[in-house]
Structure formats: structure tokens, C-alpha cells
Scaffold this motif. Structure first.
Motif, PDB file in Angstrom:
ATOM      1  N   ILE A 149      60.120   8.413  95.161  1.00  0.00           N
ATOM      2  CA  ILE A 149      60.439   7.009  95.406  1.00  0.00           C
ATOM      3  C   ILE A 149      61.319   6.475  94.277  1.00  0.00           C
ATOM      4  CG2 ILE A 149      59.415   4.688  95.319  1.00  0.00           C
ATOM      5  CD1 ILE A 149      59.018   5.746  97.964  1.00  0.00           C
ATOM      6  N   ALA A 150      60.917   6.787  93.045  1.00  0.00           N
ATOM      7  CA  ALA A 150      61.690   6.322  91.897  1.00  0.00           C
ATOM      8  C   ALA A 150      63.117   6.882  91.963  1.00  0.00           C
ATOM      9  CB  ALA A 150      61.011   6.743  90.600  1.00  0.00           C
ATOM     10  N   GLY A 151      63.227   8.158  92.343  1.00  0.00           N
ATOM     11  CA  GLY A 151      64.558   8.771  92.443  1.00  0.00           C
ATOM     12  C   GLY A 151      65.401   8.101  93.510  1.00  0.00           C
ATOM     13  N   SER A 152      64.810   7.847  94.696  1.00  0.00           N
ATOM     14  CA  SER A 152      65.572   7.193  95.776  1.00  0.00           C
ATOM     15  C   SER A 152      66.015   5.805  95.334  1.00  0.00           C
ATOM     16  CB  SER A 152      64.706   7.049  97.030  1.00  0.00           C
ATOM     17  OG  SER A 152      64.382   8.303  97.541  1.00  0.00           O
ATOM     18  N   TRP A 153      65.080   5.085  94.710  1.00  0.00           N
ATOM     19  CA  TRP A 153      65.434   3.738  94.252  1.00  0.00           C
ATOM     20  C   TRP A 153      66.591   3.808  93.254  1.00  0.00           C
ATOM     21  CZ3 TRP A 153      65.427   2.020  89.216  1.00  0.00           C
ATOM     22  CH2 TRP A 153      65.804   0.675  89.059  1.00  0.00           C
ATOM     23  N   ALA A 154      66.490   4.763  92.301  1.00  0.00           N
ATOM     24  CA  ALA A 154      67.532   4.864  91.271  1.00  0.00           C
ATOM     25  C   ALA A 154      68.892   5.151  91.903  1.00  0.00           C
ATOM     26  CB  ALA A 154      67.168   5.950  90.266  1.00  0.00           C
ATOM     27  N   MET A 155      68.920   6.041  92.906  1.00  0.00           N
ATOM     28  CA  MET A 155      70.195   6.336  93.579  1.00  0.00           C
ATOM     29  C   MET A 155      70.740   5.084  94.251  1.00  0.00           C
ATOM     30  SD  MET A 155      69.331   9.959  95.374  1.00  0.00           S
ATOM     31  CE  MET A 155      70.920  10.473  95.990  1.00  0.00           C
ATOM     32  N   LEU A 156      69.879   4.428  95.038  1.00  0.00           N
ATOM     33  CA  LEU A 156      70.350   3.254  95.789  1.00  0.00           C
ATOM     34  C   LEU A 156      70.758   2.139  94.837  1.00  0.00           C
ATOM     35  CD1 LEU A 156      67.749   3.257  98.681  1.00  0.00           C
ATOM     36  CD2 LEU A 156      70.155   3.893  98.789  1.00  0.00           C
ATOM     37  N   PHE A 157      69.993   1.991  93.741  1.00  0.00           N
ATOM     38  CA  PHE A 157      70.331   0.937  92.786  1.00  0.00           C
ATOM     39  C   PHE A 157      71.683   1.199  92.146  1.00  0.00           C
ATOM     40  CE2 PHE A 157      70.595  -0.895  88.593  1.00  0.00           C
ATOM     41  CZ  PHE A 157      70.240  -2.219  88.835  1.00  0.00           C
ATOM     42  N   LEU A 158      71.878   2.422  91.661  1.00  0.00           N
ATOM     43  CA  LEU A 158      73.137   2.722  90.973  1.00  0.00           C
ATOM     44  C   LEU A 158      74.326   2.583  91.921  1.00  0.00           C
ATOM     45  CD1 LEU A 158      71.924   5.694  88.779  1.00  0.00           C
ATOM     46  CD2 LEU A 158      72.805   3.498  87.952  1.00  0.00           C
ATOM     47  N   ILE A 159      74.128   2.991  93.171  1.00  0.00           N
ATOM     48  CA  ILE A 159      75.224   2.859  94.138  1.00  0.00           C
ATOM     49  C   ILE A 159      75.549   1.381  94.362  1.00  0.00           C
ATOM     50  CG2 ILE A 159      75.839   3.147  96.564  1.00  0.00           C
ATOM     51  CD1 ILE A 159      74.275   5.802  96.470  1.00  0.00           C
ATOM     52  N   GLN A 160      74.512   0.576  94.589  1.00  0.00           N
ATOM     53  CA  GLN A 160      74.772  -0.833  94.884  1.00  0.00           C
ATOM     54  C   GLN A 160      75.323  -1.561  93.654  1.00  0.00           C
ATOM     55  OE1 GLN A 160      72.029  -4.364  96.099  1.00  0.00           O
ATOM     56  NE2 GLN A 160      72.279  -3.074  97.884  1.00  0.00           N
ATOM     57  N   TYR A 161      74.784  -1.210  92.485  1.00  0.00           N
ATOM     58  CA  TYR A 161      75.248  -1.874  91.265  1.00  0.00           C
ATOM     59  C   TYR A 161      76.709  -1.530  90.993  1.00  0.00           C
ATOM     60  CZ  TYR A 161      74.894  -3.925  86.619  1.00  0.00           C
ATOM     61  OH  TYR A 161      75.068  -4.715  85.522  1.00  0.00           O
ATOM     62  N   THR A 162      77.048  -0.251  91.131  1.00  0.00           N
ATOM     63  CA  THR A 162      78.437   0.161  90.918  1.00  0.00           C
ATOM     64  C   THR A 162      79.342  -0.504  91.941  1.00  0.00           C
ATOM     65  OG1 THR A 162      77.538   2.283  90.219  1.00  0.00           O
ATOM     66  CG2 THR A 162      79.900   2.180  90.564  1.00  0.00           C
ATOM     67  N   ASN A 163      78.882  -0.531  93.186  1.00  0.00           N
ATOM     68  CA  ASN A 163      79.616  -1.226  94.242  1.00  0.00           C
ATOM     69  C   ASN A 163      79.845  -2.693  93.861  1.00  0.00           C
ATOM     70  OD1 ASN A 163      80.461  -2.482  96.555  1.00  0.00           O
ATOM     71  ND2 ASN A 163      78.888  -1.663  97.879  1.00  0.00           N
ATOM     72  N   GLY A 164      78.807  -3.340  93.333  1.00  0.00           N
ATOM     73  CA  GLY A 164      78.931  -4.738  92.937  1.00  0.00           C
ATOM     74  C   GLY A 164      79.928  -4.918  91.798  1.00  0.00           C
ATOM     75  N   LEU A 165      79.967  -3.941  90.892  1.00  0.00           N
ATOM     76  CA  LEU A 165      80.893  -4.042  89.758  1.00  0.00           C
ATOM     77  C   LEU A 165      82.351  -4.044  90.217  1.00  0.00           C
ATOM     78  CD1 LEU A 165      79.276  -1.696  87.096  1.00  0.00           C
ATOM     79  CD2 LEU A 165      79.207  -4.181  87.200  1.00  0.00           C
ATOM     80  N   LEU A 166      82.592  -3.546  91.428  1.00  0.00           N
ATOM     81  CA  LEU A 166      83.967  -3.566  91.938  1.00  0.00           C
ATOM     82  C   LEU A 166      84.497  -4.992  92.023  1.00  0.00           C
ATOM     83  CD1 LEU A 166      83.836  -0.847  94.736  1.00  0.00           C
ATOM     84  CD2 LEU A 166      84.615  -0.632  92.390  1.00  0.00           C
TER      85      LEU A 166
END
Lengths: 264, 262
Positions: A149-166
Motif C-alpha cells: 500500500i505504501a509503495g502504491s501510494w508513493a508511486m501515485l503521489f510522486l506521479i501526481q506531484y510531478t505532474n502538478g509541478l508542470l
């Protein structure tokens, strides 16, 4: 250690907000209806016999696990992040003596305990009343489940955060996030069990990061994986986390430079 | 009635002009809508990879249901959602006065005069899907089928409008209403499948309480000549009852409005 203390302070603030808006959290949870709609579709089809390895009970167990996993791993920070960058609030966060990502990690995790508690009766009810449902509830399996669960969350978080940084460069970041959600929902196992895709597509999805964003913890929770498979999966999953972390660092350093260059 | 239609025309025209300022948004909305439609169709096609029919509907037939789903969704995004957002903002800030003092029906002004024109693209994509589906099953609707269908569409619009009006009225008590409107989407999501997919009390709920079945399944079946005309009449009756009830509730709820200065 220092960062941890700062995170704790941020988390406390975010947690109080989540409690304040508990009714909103509940309504958001109830509106997560797509997995149930898909479940209804499969149940109607499974009346004519099992579909692949899935009988009626397997479908129920799968989608209940999917709802649990989605609630524990879902990330919904991009609207705030996008607004912070475009309206200039990011400037104030940059003045603070720690990386803004800590604030967003806290925000993203704030309602998780609440969501978990709300879902417990559903999990218990299905485990107890639906004959044939076999959730992985032993302590060791639960520990592995929460690592996944922690791994899935970390993947989704990093993807969304990086996406937001765009948002440092472009104004359509939310649109990209919407489209990404569409791709994620179809191909991660959240809405459709990956084993029900045509074999070629299924194998391709297993080789890509998609499986580790939802399907993998669901497979663990529905007792579909042996311990060795889980350990191997965790290794691959956290390798993907590392990859997405590196991408985030690259985008972040460039973005901040660009941001200050404009003089905001 | 006529005056209100003219007013509506003026409101929508000025909204269109405002949106024409951002023409590139039209392209991105279009791309988004097309992708979204493929997404819906893709999600459903997985069922047909395993079985030839879902709830008694083949893939070509379900395209008609999907077309209605997409079209009604377009109406909700283009008209109902912007109005609710504006209404809750007015209630939060206490600026609803500006609408209440205008010399026209306040329910009309507050609940349908805002519009996001480009979101209406989905309506055309939905119609396209319906025509495509009919073409694939090789069915040309007869005049009577078209007539009944044309009764059911306005009824469907009235049904969704009434559900939204009911939820919007709650804003007078619960100021943050955005979350409540999500609840209607929750039920609406079930409309992407024919109601025959659902079993027991869920089907009853979707037919009689939150009548999503009247929006997608029944009009689609009518267009294919599968339903008795009674459904069209029932749909109209359902719409009129809901509309009357929701309008009454609105008039009751608005009494609880307190403006910023009073």
C-alpha cells in the motif's frame, strides 16, 4: 530527524483539517462508485458461470479490496499544488526552511486513518457474511499488504506531484491529471482485474508500472499471491518508486529555477 | 414563458461570446471529450471480450445507452454544474440578493442561466454514438418510436434538472454543497450500463427513487422499438411530478436564505 519533526507538525495541521471536513471526506468516499458499477456488470455476467479465474465471490472480494486500496493509496493534491504555483503561494512555501513536498505529503496522508476506520466495517462484513471470501488477514500478510500500500501510494503521489509541478511551465496540468486518471483507472487493476484482459495486454501491463499502483496490493489482500511472489513484487514496486522519485527531483530543481527566474 | 426564453437566449449568447475569447479551449475540450468517450467504450468492451451480451444487450446496442449517457453528462457539465457552483458561491458570500431582486423568476435566474458552452460538445458526441449504434444494429427507428423518444428526452432533462434543483436547495442549510452534487454523479454513473445489469433493490432504486433508468436505458430501448409506449408516458409523468416537487422545495428552501447585510 529534523525533517520528521517538521512533517509531524504539518501532519497534525492537515489531520485537524481532515477532521473538520469529515462529512466531505465521507461523501467523497461514497461517490467512489465506479468500482461498484463494474462489480455489478461482472456479477450480471458471472451468473452464466465464472469468468476466467473469477466467480461471483471472487469479484466481490476483488472490488471490495479495490475500494480499500484506492482509499488508502489515492492522492488528490494536484488542485492545491496547481493553485499554489499559479497564484504565487508557492513563493511563501519556498521561504519555509523545508521542502514544500512535506506539506503535500502530510495533506495527502491526512484523511487516510479516517478512511481506513470508515472502511473497516465493510471489510469485516464482507469477510464474515459472504461465504468463500478469503482476505489475507494474518499479521505477517497484513504487514506485507501495508508495505505494498505504501509503495502504491508513493508511486501515485510522486506521479501526481510531478505532474502538478508542470504548472511551473504550462497551465493544463489538471487536464493532464484527468487523462492520467483515466489511463490509471483502466490499466492498474482498479476498475478491471488485470487477469481479465487479453493475455498479451495483461502481460504488457504486468511489465509496466501499472500493476504496482493498485492490482498488486489488491492481489495480496485477496490472498492470490504466495509470500515469495509478494517479496519479488515489493522489490519491483519500490524500484519504480525510486524511478519516479528521481524524475520528481529533476523536474523540481528545474521548476524552482524557472519559477524564481520570473521573479514571482 | 416567452420572455424567459428570450432572456435565456441572451444569457447563453453572452456566455458563448465570453468563451470564444479562449478558442484553444474548444480544441482541448473536444480532444478531451473524444478521449473520454473512447475510455467509456473501452471499459465496457472488456465485458464483451468474455461474453456476447451484458444484461441482455449486445455491444452495438449498448452504444446507444452510452450515447445517451454521454449526452446527458454533457448537459450536466454545460448547464447544471456551473449554475450550482455559482449558486453556492452566492449563498456563501450572501450575494444572492442580486439575483433575487431581478424582475424575473428567481429559480430560473439562479439555476439555468449560467452555461459552459464548450462542455456541450459531449451532447453532439452522444448523438453521434446513438446514430452509430443504430446503424450497427441496422435499425431505422419508425416515426412512432422517434415520437416517443422525443417525449422521453425532455422528460429526462426535467428529471435531471429536478434532482439537481433538489440538491441545490440544500445549499441554503449546508453552505458547502459541492460535495452533495457529487452524490448525484454517483448515481448517474450507474447509467452507463443498462438498468437490466443491476439486480433487486438496486434496480428498483435506479428506476423509481433516483430514476437514472429513465435517462439512458428506457429511451435507448424505446428507440430500438423494444419498449411499450407506456414507458414514455411514465417518463413524462415522473418528470412532471419531480419538477413540481423540486420547485416547491426550492421555494421553501429559499426562505432560509440570509443575505450578507441582513
Amino acid at each position: 530527524m529534523n525533517a520528521l519533526r517538521k512533517f509531524a507538525a504539518e501532519y497534525k495541521a492537515a489531520w485537524h483539517l481532515a477532521i473538520e471536513y469529515r462529512l466531505a471526506v465521507l461523501i467523497w468516499m461514497v461517490s467512489m462508485v465506479l468500482p461498484l458499477v463494474m462489480l455489478a456488470g461482472w456479477l450480471s455476467i458471472a451468473e452464466g458461470g465464472p469468468v476466467g479465474r473469477f466467480g461471483r465471490t471472487d469479484f466481490i472480494a476483488y472490488y471490495v479490496a479495490a475500494i480499500l486500496v484506492r482509499n488508502l493509496t489515492g492522492v488528490w493534491i494536484i488542485w492545491d499544488l496547481d493553485a499554489a504555483i499559479r497564484h504565487g503561494d508557492m513563493s511563501f512555501m519556498l521561504l519555509k526552511p523545508y521542502n514544500p513536498i512535506i506539506h503535500y505529503v502530510a495533506q495527502s496522508l491526512s484523511a487516510k486513518p479516517l478512511r481506513f476506520i470508515v472502511l473497516l466495517p465493510l471489510i469485516a462484513g464482507v469477510a464474515y457474511f459472504v461465504p468463500g471470501v478469503n482476505f489475507a488477514l494474518s499479521p505477517s500478510m497484513l504487514a506485507l499488504f501495508f508495505l505494498a500500500i505504501a509503495g502504491s501510494w508513493a508511486m501515485l503521489f510522486l506521479i501526481q506531484y510531478t505532474n502538478g509541478l508542470l504548472s511551473f511551465w504550462i497551465s493544463q496540468t489538471i487536464g493532464i491529471a484527468d487523462m492520467w486518471f483515466g489511463i490509471f483507472a483502466l490499466f492498474s487493476g482498479y476498475l478491471i482485474p488485470l487477469d481479465l484482459f487479453p493475455p498479451a495486454l495483461r502481460n504488457a501491463l504486468f511489465a509496466m508500472p501499472f500493476r504496482y499502483m493498485a492490482s498488486f496490493p489488491i492481489e495480496i489482500f485477496t490472498s492470490h499471491l504466495a509470500v515469495t511472489e509478494i517479496l519479488r513484487g515489493l522489490l519491483i514496486q519500490w524500484a519504480w518508486v525510486l524511478v519516479f522519485f528521481v524524475v520528481y527531483r529533476l523536474v523540481w530543481t528545474r521548476g524552482v529555477k524557472q519559477y524564481s527566474a520570473v521573479g514571482a | 414563458m416567452k420572455r424567459h426564453l428570450i432572456l435565456l437566449g441572451i444569457y447563453y449568447r453572452s456566455a458563448l461570446f465570453a468563451e470564444m475569447e479562449y478558442r484553444t479551449n474548444f480544441i482541448s475540450s473536444l480532444v478531451y471529450s473524444v478521449l473520454w468517450t473512447f475510455w467509456i467504450a473501452g471499459g465496457v468492451s472488456i465485458f464483451y471480450y468474455h461474453r456476447p451480451s451484458l444484461g441482455g444487450w449486445t455491444f452495438d446496442e449498448i452504444l446507444i445507452v452510452m450515447g445517451l449517457f454521454v449526452a446527458f453528462n454533457g448537459i450536466m457539465d454545460a448547464v447544471l454544474r456551473p449554475n450550482i457552483l455559482r449558486l453556492t458561491e452566492h449563498i456563501q458570500k450572501g450575494t444572492l440578493d442580486f439575483i433575487l431582486v431581478k424582475p424575473a423568476n428567481s429559480q430560473f435566474l439562479a439555476t439555468i442561466t449560467a452555461v459552459s458552452v464548450f462542455k456541450a460538445i459531449d451532447v453532439f458526441i452522444g448523438i453521434g454514438l446513438i446514430v452509430y449504434g443504430l446503424n450497427r444494429i441496422g435499425h431505422v427507428p419508425s416515426v412512432s418510436e422517434l415520437f416517443l423518444f422525443s417525449l422521453m428526452i425532455p422528460s429526462g432533462l426535467m428529471i435531471i434538472y429536478s434532482m439537481w434543483l433538489f440538491l441545490a436547495s440544500l445549499a441554503f442549510w449546508f453552505v458547502k454543497i459541492e460535495n452533495f452534487t457529487e452524490l448525484f454523479y454517483t448515481f448517474y454513473e450507474t447509467g452507463r450500463f443498462p438498468v437490466t445489469v443491476y439486480r433487486g433493490w438496486i434496480r428498483a432504486l435506479l428506476t423509481f427513487v433516483v430514476p437514472v433508468a429513465f435517462l439512458t436505458t428506457f429511451p435507448a430501448a424505446t428507440l430500438m422499438g423494444r419498449l411499450s409506449p407506456w414507458y414514455a408516458i411514465g417518463s413524462l409523468g415522473m418528470a412532471l411530478i419531480l419538477f413540481a416537487a423540486a420547485s416547491r422545495f426550492w421555494r421553501y428552501a429559499i426562505r432560509f436564505y440570509s443575505s450578507a447585510s441582513s
